[in-house]
Scaffold this active site. Structure first.
Site, PDB file in Angstrom:
ATOM      1  N   ASP A  58       0.878  -1.170   0.000  1.00  0.00           N
ATOM      2  CA  ASP A  58       0.000   0.000   0.000  1.00  0.00           C
ATOM      3  C   ASP A  58       0.913   1.216   0.000  1.00  0.00           C
ATOM      4  OD1 ASP A  58      -1.720   2.111   0.500  1.00  0.00           O
ATOM      5  OD2 ASP A  58      -2.945   0.982   1.927  1.00  0.00           O
ATOM      6  N   ASN A  85       2.641   5.008 -11.660  1.00  0.00           N
ATOM      7  CA  ASN A  85       1.307   4.942 -12.262  1.00  0.00           C
ATOM      8  C   ASN A  85       0.190   4.921 -11.229  1.00  0.00           C
ATOM      9  OD1 ASN A  85      -0.834   4.130 -14.341  1.00  0.00           O
ATOM     10  ND2 ASN A  85      -0.807   2.338 -12.990  1.00  0.00           N
ATOM     11  N   TYR A 149      -8.503  16.144  -7.199  1.00  0.00           N
ATOM     12  CA  TYR A 149      -7.844  15.147  -8.034  1.00  0.00           C
ATOM     13  C   TYR A 149      -7.028  15.845  -9.118  1.00  0.00           C
ATOM     14  CZ  TYR A 149      -7.197  11.871 -11.852  1.00  0.00           C
ATOM     15  OH  TYR A 149      -6.643  11.126 -12.873  1.00  0.00           O
ATOM     16  N   ALA A 151      -5.812  18.775  -9.040  1.00  0.00           N
ATOM     17  CA  ALA A 151      -4.678  19.458  -8.413  1.00  0.00           C
ATOM     18  C   ALA A 151      -3.517  18.505  -8.151  1.00  0.00           C
ATOM     19  CB  ALA A 151      -5.123  20.120  -7.110  1.00  0.00           C
ATOM     20  N   LYS A 153      -2.750  15.959  -9.963  1.00  0.00           N
ATOM     21  CA  LYS A 153      -2.118  15.669 -11.240  1.00  0.00           C
ATOM     22  C   LYS A 153      -1.346  16.875 -11.768  1.00  0.00           C
ATOM     23  CE  LYS A 153      -3.228  11.399 -11.474  1.00  0.00           C
ATOM     24  NZ  LYS A 153      -2.155  10.371 -11.329  1.00  0.00           N
TER      25      LYS A 153
END
Length: 248
Positions: A58, A85, A149, A151, A153
């Site tokens: 995790d 990824n 989300y 932000a 990226k």
């Protein structure tokens, strides 16, 4: 693209883009450590391919990044490519924003890849290797209802550019691919009902100039191209693969 003799770490390897990337690297001759939270999903990625090893972790665990890099180096003695990824998608309108929701997104989407790159760096320097980050077309375009989300990226894209400049003197290249809406389990994993997921997919396909959502293999191909050992003069680039969505 020939990766024979090279070793690769791919996070989020249990499905979608991560699974396609892991298999494509192995098919190109690499030895790949596929990382994810679900052992059964990772086993499905690896199948019977002896070039693919799996590591259950995790990435939100602060100890995980160092353990992952150490596992790859212990197994193969080197590291050539890190593919960041793994990530989470979260629909979180401003009126429903919580501190925990923001923190969880940034922990997985920003902090984890940063720590993985940190621990991989000595080994990537030794091999003149590279990092490929996975951003999103929403890293550079607005996403109403999913601002945090987007932000995360945007942060990944700026990390990519900054690391590329920082590491250029050492010969380590850093690039990113920014996929548009791609077939994966991300929307379901975000906790959305099945009917909502299908409606979002339909709406996205209607907005994309090429008329459809992407296939994970189409994105994986560009990850390999960015990592290609022959791409020696390419660094700091964000390659958008989104069917033309960013044009509209």
């Amino acid at each position: 693209m020939d990766f024979t003799g090279r070793t690769v770490i791919v996070t989020g390897a249990g499905s979608g883009i991560g699974r396609a990337t892991t298999r494509l690297f192995a098919g190109a001759g690499a030895l790949v450590l596929g990382v994810g939270r679900r052992r059964e999903a990772l086993a499905g990625t690896a199948g019977r391919d002896e070039a693919i090893s799996v590591h259950v972790a995790d990435l939100r665990d602060p100890a995980a990044p160092e353990e992952i890099v150490s596992a790859a180096v212990a197994r193969w003695g080197r590291l050539d490519v890190l593919v960041n990824n793994a990530g989470a998608t979260k629909i979180m309108p401003l009126a429903e924003t919580t501190a925990d929701g923001v923190a969880d997104l940034f922990t997985l989407n920003v902090t984890a890849p940063s720590l993985l790159a940190r621990h991989a760096l000595p080994h990537l320097r030794a091999t003149a290797g590279c990092v490929v980050n996975v951003s999103s077309t929403f890293g550079h375009r607005p996403l109403p209802g999913g601002a945090h989300y987007a932000a995360t990226k945007a942060a990944v894209e700026q990390l990519t550019r900054s690391w590329a400049l920082e590491l250029a003197p050492t010969g380590v290249r850093v690039n990113a691919v920014a996929p548009g809406p791609t077939e994966s389990e991300a929307l379901t994993a975000a906790g959305l009902p099945a009917a909502t997921v299908e409606q979002i997919k339909s709406d996205e396909a209607a907005r994309i100039p090429l008329g459809r959502r992407g296939d994970p293999g189409e994105v994986a191909t560009w990850i390999l191209r960015l990592a290609d050992p022959s791409a020696t003069w390419l660094t700091g680039q964000i390659l958008t693969v989104d069917g033309g969505l960013e044009l509209v």
